[in-house]
Design an enzyme around this catalytic site. Structure first.
Site, short mmCIF file in Angstrom:
data_model
loop_
_atom_site.label_atom_id
_atom_site.label_comp_id
_atom_site.label_asym_id
_atom_site.label_seq_id
_atom_site.Cartn_x
_atom_site.Cartn_y
_atom_site.Cartn_z
N ARG A 288 101.58 60.99 38.85
CA ARG A 288 102.04 59.79 38.15
C ARG A 288 103.13 59.10 38.97
NH1 ARG A 288 104.31 61.53 33.40
NH2 ARG A 288 106.41 61.07 34.09
N ASP B 263 104.41 35.40 42.66
CA ASP B 263 103.05 35.95 42.53
C ASP B 263 102.20 35.29 43.61
OD1 ASP B 263 100.36 36.40 41.86
OD2 ASP B 263 100.75 36.46 39.71
N TYR C 85 99.94 32.53 35.50
CA TYR C 85 98.76 33.23 35.00
C TYR C 85 98.88 33.45 33.48
CZ TYR C 85 95.42 37.07 34.45
OH TYR C 85 94.40 37.87 34.03
N LYS D 9 92.14 41.26 42.85
CA LYS D 9 91.49 40.05 43.33
C LYS D 9 91.18 40.16 44.83
CE LYS D 9 92.32 38.92 39.11
NZ LYS D 9 93.50 38.14 38.71
C1 LIG Z 1 94.45 38.28 37.76
C2 LIG Z 1 95.82 37.82 37.99
C3 LIG Z 1 96.91 38.54 37.50
C4 LIG Z 1 96.74 39.79 36.67
O1 LIG Z 1 96.15 40.81 37.41
P1 LIG Z 1 95.31 42.01 36.73
O2 LIG Z 1 95.01 42.88 37.90
O3 LIG Z 1 94.10 41.41 36.10
O4 LIG Z 1 96.19 42.65 35.72
C5 LIG Z 1 98.18 38.07 37.78
N1 LIG Z 1 98.38 36.94 38.49
C6 LIG Z 1 97.35 36.21 38.97
C7 LIG Z 1 97.63 34.98 39.75
C8 LIG Z 1 96.03 36.61 38.74
O5 LIG Z 1 95.02 35.88 39.21
#
Ligand SMILES: *Cc1c(COP(=O)(O)O)cnc(C)c1O
Length: 392
Positions: free
Chosen positions: A60, A185, A113, A210
């Site tokens: 963990r 982000d 997001y 992504k």
């Molecule tokens: C998809 C996404 C998230 C969240 O990510 P997860 O892996 O689905 O929790 C955060 N920020 C952006 C810009 C995203 O496209």
């Protein structure tokens, strides 16, 4: 690294994997599924627990496969430290909760997001944390809000789903003037197109789900930045338990090896597709930061090496046009994710911003008939022909 200053394509392949002696000479990183690590020497074990010796105790907290993914991302973002999470949302929430306490103030933008927006509007206010969400591209207004004082300035660029671009260097300066921690982000841009830390930001977050993984087969998140801040989020995650699974870490490592290749191709294809859509009589408008007509093109040119594989556009007509168009696409998954090798298309009203009410979407400037289009690595001629026939 063996070579000094390797370029980003080389880093994508080799970073974190230079050392071969620890894996019984396996050239590929093994997936260590073990939950725990055994010690016969109590004193040595104690030193590992105290961090005086390197090693793992319980997965963990740390894991050898997960370590390699973190090291790869650390080098790709040019960071002092990196830590990982079970999802992108876990990276975002754990980072925020590790930094904030009641009475603090956060400044961010309206276009984050959907999940991030939920944290800002629903969960942080419950802890008596004030969140000010500014119009995304109004830099003067954001600077004015930051100047009133804040603990965290949270940015995302390009934004989801209308691809707005915010000036990281400019806003970071404003944040640092009031002692704020600046978080970016960087999911849409990836380290291939932008390195927010090099522009002054303190922390960079990715949904590894992504582009980093790139094959839509594993969930993950990562945080890179200054050691002190990253360690704070890591300490919170150890207890919160939102740990990246070693199998997911392995899939991320494998995905990252082709990151530069994939992104370079997606950059080129997206530009061609954006230009094609922009000139199409059935398309009302296209949001792509590479287009000179994009409202933030100048900022994008300044801080992005290239403009990425994400775009959105809306068709002339109402949502019925979307209903008819999307199922006609042959080379696109009609789905909620983005960033994999296949092209993916979907309406934000059922994908990224499904948690948000229609009124909120309208307030965020997201047309109900908007289509988000994540360009894959297919041949661009085929993608354009596919869009053309679906638009007919
Ligand atoms: C998809 C996404 C998230 C969240 O990510 P997860 O892996 O689905 O929790 C955060 N920020 C952006 C810009 C995203 O496209």
């Amino acid at each position: 690294m063996a070579k000094e200053n390797p370029k980003i394509g080389t880093l994508s392949v080799w970073a974190g994997e230079e050392k071969k002696d620890g894996w019984q000479r396996a050239t590929q990183v093994p997936v260590v599924h073990s939950v725990s690590y055994g010690y016969d020497d109590m004193d040595y074990w104690y030193d590992v627990a105290l961090g005086k010796e390197t090693g793992h105790i319980y997965s963990r907290n740390t894991n050898p496969t997960v370590d390699v993914f973190e090291e790869k991302m650390r080098q790709l973002e040019g960071a002092e430290a990196a830590t990982s999470f079970s999802t992108g949302m876990a990276a975002i929430s754990n980072t925020l909760y590790s930094l904030l306490q009641p009475g603090d103030r956060v400044v961010s933008i309206k276009d984050t997001y959907g999940g991030t927006n939920e944290i800002f509007t629903r969960f942080l206010p419950r802890l008596n944390i004030d969140v000010q969400l500014c119009p995304t591209t109004d830099h003067e207004l954001i600077e004015a809000e930051v100047a009133k004082g804040c603990t965290v300035l949270y940015l995302e660029t390009p934004t989801n789903p209308t691809l707005k671009v915010v000036d990281i260097a400019r806003l970071t300066k404003a944040g640092h003037a009031v002692g704020a921690t600046v978080i970016v982000d960087n999911t849409f841009s990836t380290p291939i197109n932008t390195n927010p830390l090099a522009l002054g930001a303190d922390l960079v977050i990715h949904s590894a789900t992504k582009y980093l993984g790139g094959h839509a087969d594993a969930l993950g998140g990562v945080l890179c930045g200054a050691k002190k801040l990253v360690n704070g989020a890591f300490a919170y995650r150890e207890i919160n338990g939102a740990t990246l699974h070693p199998m997911a870490a392995y899939l991320m490592i494998r995905g990252l090896k082709t990151l530069a290749l994939r992104i370079e191709r997606q950059n080129v294809s997206a530009m061609k597709i954006a230009q094609f859509l922009k000139g199409h009589p059935k398309v009302e408008d296209v949001f792509y930061p590479g287009l000179e007509t994009h409202e933030n093109h100048e900022i994008a040119k300044k801080q992005m090496r290239d403009f990425g594989g994400m775009m959105s556009f809306f068709l002339k007509g109402d949502f019925d046009a979307v209903r008819a168009f999307l199922p006609r696409l042959r080379y696109a998954h009609i789905a909620a994710n983005l960033g994999p090798v296949e092209t993916v298309a979907g309406p934000p009203r059922t994908t990224s911003h499904v948690e948000v009410s229609p009124e909120q979407r309208a307030a965020m400037g997201i047309p109900e008939s908007l289509i988000r289009y994540s360009v894959g690595i297919e041949d661009v001629e085929d993608l354009i022909a596919d869009l053309e026939q679906a638009l007919q």
